[in-house]
Design an enzyme around this catalytic site. Structure first.
Site, mmCIF file in Angstrom:
data_model
loop_
_atom_site.group_PDB
_atom_site.id
_atom_site.type_symbol
_atom_site.label_atom_id
_atom_site.label_comp_id
_atom_site.label_asym_id
_atom_site.label_seq_id
_atom_site.Cartn_x
_atom_site.Cartn_y
_atom_site.Cartn_z
ATOM 1 N N LYS A 86 1.326 -1.337 0.000
ATOM 2 C CA LYS A 86 -0.101 -0.149 -0.043
ATOM 3 C C LYS A 86 0.765 0.993 -0.017
ATOM 4 C CE LYS A 86 -2.921 -2.305 3.138
ATOM 5 N NZ LYS A 86 -3.659 -2.298 4.025
ATOM 6 N N ARG A 108 15.902 -9.081 4.562
ATOM 7 C CA ARG A 108 16.618 -8.944 3.354
ATOM 8 C C ARG A 108 16.665 -7.570 2.239
ATOM 9 N NH1 ARG A 108 17.896 -14.695 -0.388
ATOM 10 N NH2 ARG A 108 19.401 -14.639 1.187
HETATM 11 N N1 CP Z 1 22.571 -18.160 -0.121
HETATM 12 C C1 CP Z 1 21.508 -17.230 -0.300
HETATM 13 O O1 CP Z 1 21.301 -16.752 -0.010
HETATM 14 O O2 CP Z 1 20.191 -17.978 -0.982
HETATM 15 P P1 CP Z 1 18.517 -17.889 -1.204
HETATM 16 O O3 CP Z 1 18.292 -16.548 -1.317
HETATM 17 O O4 CP Z 1 17.850 -18.869 -0.589
HETATM 18 O O5 CP Z 1 18.793 -17.587 0.446
#
Ligand code: CP
Length: 308
Positions: A86, A108
């Site tokens: 959103k 991440r």
């Molecule tokens: N090596 C690694 O970061 O794998 P993924 O992207 O599956 O987490």
């Protein structure tokens, strides 16, 4: 023992002593993982949230398994179904998670520096699970753990990292960590995939995979990060495989007891041939197992600090 900082953002920031402490703690965690009952009380009462803006299989599942083995409460934010869709921005999303009493946020993101931005804005400890082309510290820790477990030491080993160095956060974190522990690191790949100033990180650079892996104790293949490349940096995938892929013949240039690593996911037949992925030198599946032990160690050590 030097105390860890609040956050684990990269191996660039860690001392040799801090890296060694995580590796030693992971040995205990690996023993726990080998037991029929893997449940421990290390993180009882702690709340751990994974916030992944990029896809993942290994990192996300192993962090979640690590937290659950140690009795933490875990939640996973799926960016596609959260309020990010959103228009909520990164800092507001992180502050919202923080305000729920979260002890650790594992993030991440495709943007280098995203975990650093969050870390400066939340009370929770922030663990970098891969930020753009910058660092992937827990991947390098599990790689180093795997090498040390097999070879007994890191000091003096010749480690060759081959492939898309320019776009690889795995390569950067490994270079920081391995050189701090005394390894001699070389990188190999097409000139377009090797940063021109990489030697400033204390590594030797080669545009020939044969030269890079000559007499190596450890060879680490890397995936071509097409999602981060702005334009074609090599003529074709088949040409890349022909000139830079690692197969059984090329691997004979390394030491006879060489270890073959890859962070995954592997593109079979491109950076590594199927025969070496599944061959006797490969420790790729052991890397995955060790990833859980390392993430148990990291979650325990970093969330424990906030209790002091
Ligand atoms: N090596 C690694 O970061 O794998 P993924 O992207 O599956 O987490």
């Amino acid at each position: 023992m030097q105390k860890p900082k609040k956050d684990l953002l990269g191996l660039k920031d860690l001392s040799e002593e801090q890296i060694t402490n995580i590796l030693e703690t992971a040995k205990t965690m690996k023993y726990i993982m080998s037991q029929k009952n893997k449940k421990t009380g290390h993180l009882v009462g702690k709340s751990i949230v994974t916030l992944f803006y990029e896809n993942s299989t290994r990192t996300r599942i192993s962090f979640e398994a690590a937290a659950k083995y140690m009795s933490a409460f875990t939640s996973s934010v799926s960016v596609g179904t959260s309020s990010v869709s959103k228009g909520e921005n990164l800092i507001d999303t992180a502050k919202t998670i923080d305000a729920m009493g979260t002890d650790a946020i594992i993030i991440r993101h495709s943007m280098s520096g995203a975990p650093h931005l969050i870390a400066a804005n939340v009370k929770a400890c922030v663990i970098n699970a891969g930020d753009g082309m910058n660092e992937h510290p827990t991947q390098a820790l599990l790689d180093i753990f795997t090498i040390k477990e097999k070879k007994g030491t890191i000091k003096g080993l010749k480690v060759a990292i081959v492939g898309d160095i320019a776009h690889s956060r795995v390569a950067r974190s490994n270079i920081w960590g391995l050189t701090k522990l005394g390894a001699e690191v070389s990188v190999g790949g097409p000139a377009t995939l090797i940063p021109p100033d990489i030697s400033k990180m204390g590594v030797k650079a080669y545009n020939s995979v044969q030269e890079a892996i000559l007499d190596a104790d450890v060879v680490m293949g890397l995936r071509i990060q097409t999602e981060r490349q702005k334009s074609g940096l090599f003529p074709s995938v088949s040409e890349y495989a022909r000139f830079f892929g690692i197969d059984e013949k090329r691997l004979t240039l390394a030491k006879p007891d060489v270890l073959l690593l890859h962070p995954g996911p592997v593109n079979r037949g491109i950076e590594l041939s199927t025969s070496v992925v599944d061959g006797e030198k490969s420790v790729i599946n052991e890397q995955v197992t060790n990833g859980v032990a390392i993430r148990m160690a990291v979650l325990y050590l970093y969330t424990r600090e906030s209790d002091d």
